[in-house]
Design an enzyme around this catalytic site. Structure first.
Site, short mmCIF file in Angstrom:
data_model
loop_
_atom_site.label_atom_id
_atom_site.label_comp_id
_atom_site.label_asym_id
_atom_site.label_seq_id
_atom_site.Cartn_x
_atom_site.Cartn_y
_atom_site.Cartn_z
CG ASP A 24 -2.05 0.96 1.14
OD1 ASP A 24 -2.32 1.47 0.04
OD2 ASP A 24 -2.68 1.23 2.19
N GLY A 25 0.35 2.34 -0.55
CA GLY A 25 1.02 3.64 -0.43
C GLY A 25 1.61 4.19 -1.71
CD1 TRP A 29 7.45 6.92 -2.46
CD2 TRP A 29 6.88 7.28 -4.61
NE1 TRP A 29 8.61 7.03 -3.20
CE2 TRP A 29 8.29 7.26 -4.51
CE3 TRP A 29 6.30 7.48 -5.87
CZ2 TRP A 29 9.13 7.43 -5.62
CZ3 TRP A 29 7.12 7.66 -6.97
CH2 TRP A 29 8.52 7.63 -6.83
CB THR A 70 -12.83 -7.58 -5.54
OG1 THR A 70 -12.74 -7.50 -4.12
CG2 THR A 70 -12.61 -9.01 -5.95
CD GLU A 71 -12.57 -4.76 -1.96
OE1 GLU A 71 -11.40 -5.16 -2.20
OE2 GLU A 71 -13.47 -5.49 -1.51
CG ASN A 72 -7.28 -2.11 -6.06
OD1 ASN A 72 -6.32 -2.85 -5.90
ND2 ASN A 72 -7.58 -1.14 -5.19
NE ARG A 75 -7.27 2.09 -6.06
CZ ARG A 75 -6.13 2.24 -5.42
NH1 ARG A 75 -5.05 2.62 -6.07
NH2 ARG A 75 -6.04 2.02 -4.13
NE ARG A 192 -2.74 -1.65 4.85
CZ ARG A 192 -3.96 -1.74 4.39
NH1 ARG A 192 -4.74 -2.71 4.76
NH2 ARG A 192 -4.43 -0.83 3.56
NE ARG A 198 -7.96 0.46 5.57
CZ ARG A 198 -7.88 1.77 5.79
NH1 ARG A 198 -8.22 2.27 6.96
NH2 ARG A 198 -7.46 2.58 4.84
C1 FPP Z 1 -1.64 0.47 -3.30
O1 FPP Z 1 -1.29 1.78 -3.50
C2 FPP Z 1 -1.26 -0.44 -4.32
C3 FPP Z 1 -2.07 -1.00 -5.26
C4 FPP Z 1 -3.43 -0.58 -5.60
C5 FPP Z 1 -1.63 -2.13 -6.03
C6 FPP Z 1 -0.20 -2.53 -5.91
C7 FPP Z 1 0.36 -2.52 -7.24
C8 FPP Z 1 1.68 -2.45 -7.52
C9 FPP Z 1 2.73 -2.45 -6.50
C10 FPP Z 1 2.09 -2.36 -8.93
C11 FPP Z 1 1.60 -3.48 -9.79
C12 FPP Z 1 2.06 -4.80 -9.35
C13 FPP Z 1 2.59 -5.75 -10.14
C14 FPP Z 1 2.89 -7.09 -9.58
C15 FPP Z 1 2.89 -5.51 -11.54
P1 FPP Z 1 -2.44 2.84 -3.43
O2 FPP Z 1 -2.66 3.33 -4.81
O3 FPP Z 1 -3.65 2.27 -2.75
O4 FPP Z 1 -1.77 3.93 -2.53
P2 FPP Z 1 -2.50 5.01 -1.63
O5 FPP Z 1 -3.24 4.23 -0.57
O6 FPP Z 1 -1.36 5.81 -1.07
O7 FPP Z 1 -3.40 5.79 -2.53
#
Ligand code: FPP
Length: 247
Positions: A24-25, A29, A70-72, A75, A192, A198
């Site tokens: 996450d993050g 970043w 599944t929530e992603n 986006r 995490r 969570r």
């Molecule tokens: C969370 O960051 C990360 C994700 C939604 C997915 C993780 C994906 C990668 C590390 C790249 C793709 C992976 C592969 C294996 C090719 P966030 O966007 O939720 O960060 P935030 O909470 O700071 O908004």
């Protein structure tokens, strides 16, 4: 063991077999640097490469990465499209390294929801690495723990209805055998990044006894060094599984 001389080394006899990571993050970043979110995911993929390499070298048997939930799917479309493109790029660029390092690729989740071109690449890479018996890299894609449990209950209920399973014979092992992680040991350690306290619908059944480590580090800043530090901290924990300590 002499802690002063070996304090930086891991105890090879007490490594977690299965490590699961909620990465996450990436967005935070990127925001901190006034970049768009996709730049965060791009940097995130580089860290995925580094951690896969580190986990293999350290001797972890199974590494499960939460790459897309599944929530992603909710986006913005541009971000989903960018993540799918990054995934394709990752699958293309890592195949050789997976072969050279005896890594077997596997996925967990509703992969039927992924775009055809991603699914095709995944299937090819999984087939090509099927015989590799080194580390197993599990990518959680379109994965949700509750959806996985619903699917398991439907399968078992269907078998009970058909008379092939006796409801009285349903055990935790039978349930595990109907999850995406069938045949794999449960995670011993779940990490995490980025500080949230969570589990976000990740491996809900499988993490029953996992040790949890939450670091404030954002995924794009995570490193092999911090991963090793967490493994060391894991080794100093006393896992009792509800029993009393035996030392
Ligand atoms: C969370 O960051 C990360 C994700 C939604 C997915 C993780 C994906 C990668 C590390 C790249 C793709 C992976 C592969 C294996 C090719 P966030 O966007 O939720 O960060 P935030 O909470 O700071 O908004």
């Amino acid at each position: 063991m002499n802690s002063s001389t070996h304090s930086t080394e891991l105890d090879q006899t007490r490594l977690p077999s299965h490590v699961a990571i909620i990465m996450d993050g990436n967005g935070r970043w990127a925001r901190k640097r006034l970049f768009n979110r996709v730049r965060g995911h791009e940097r995130g993929v580089e860290v995925v490469r580094e951690i896969v390499r580190a986990a293999r070298e350290i001797g972890i048997s199974i590494l499960t990465l939460y790459a897309f939930s599944t929530e992603n799917w909710q986006r913005p479309k541009v971000e989903v499209t960018a993540l799918m493109a990054l995934l394709r790029k990752f699958l293309r660029s890592e195949l050789q390294e997976m072969q050279e390092n005896n890594i077997r690729l596997n996925t967990i989740g509703e992969t039927e929801r992924l775009p055809d071109n991603v699914r095709k690449l995944l299937q090819e890479n999984m087939a090509l690495t099927e015989k590799n018996d080194g580390m197993r890299l599990n990518l959680a894609l379109s994965y949700g723990g509750r959806a996985e449990i619903v699917r398991m209950v439907q399968e078992i209920a269907g078998k009970a209805k058909a008379g092939t399973i006796d409801p009285d014979a349903i055990t935790p092992e039978l349930i595990s055998d109907h999850l995406y992680t069938k045949g794999m040991a449960d995670p011993d350690l779940m990490i995490r990044t980025s500080g949230e306290m969570r589990v976000s619908n990740f491996l809900l059944w499988q993490i029953a006894y996992a040790e949890l480590f939450i670091t404030d580090t954002l995924w794009p800043d995570f490193s092999r060094e911090e991963f090793t530090q967490i493994l060391k901290a894991y080794q100093s924990r006393d896992r009792r599984y509800g029993k009393v300590s035996d030392h």
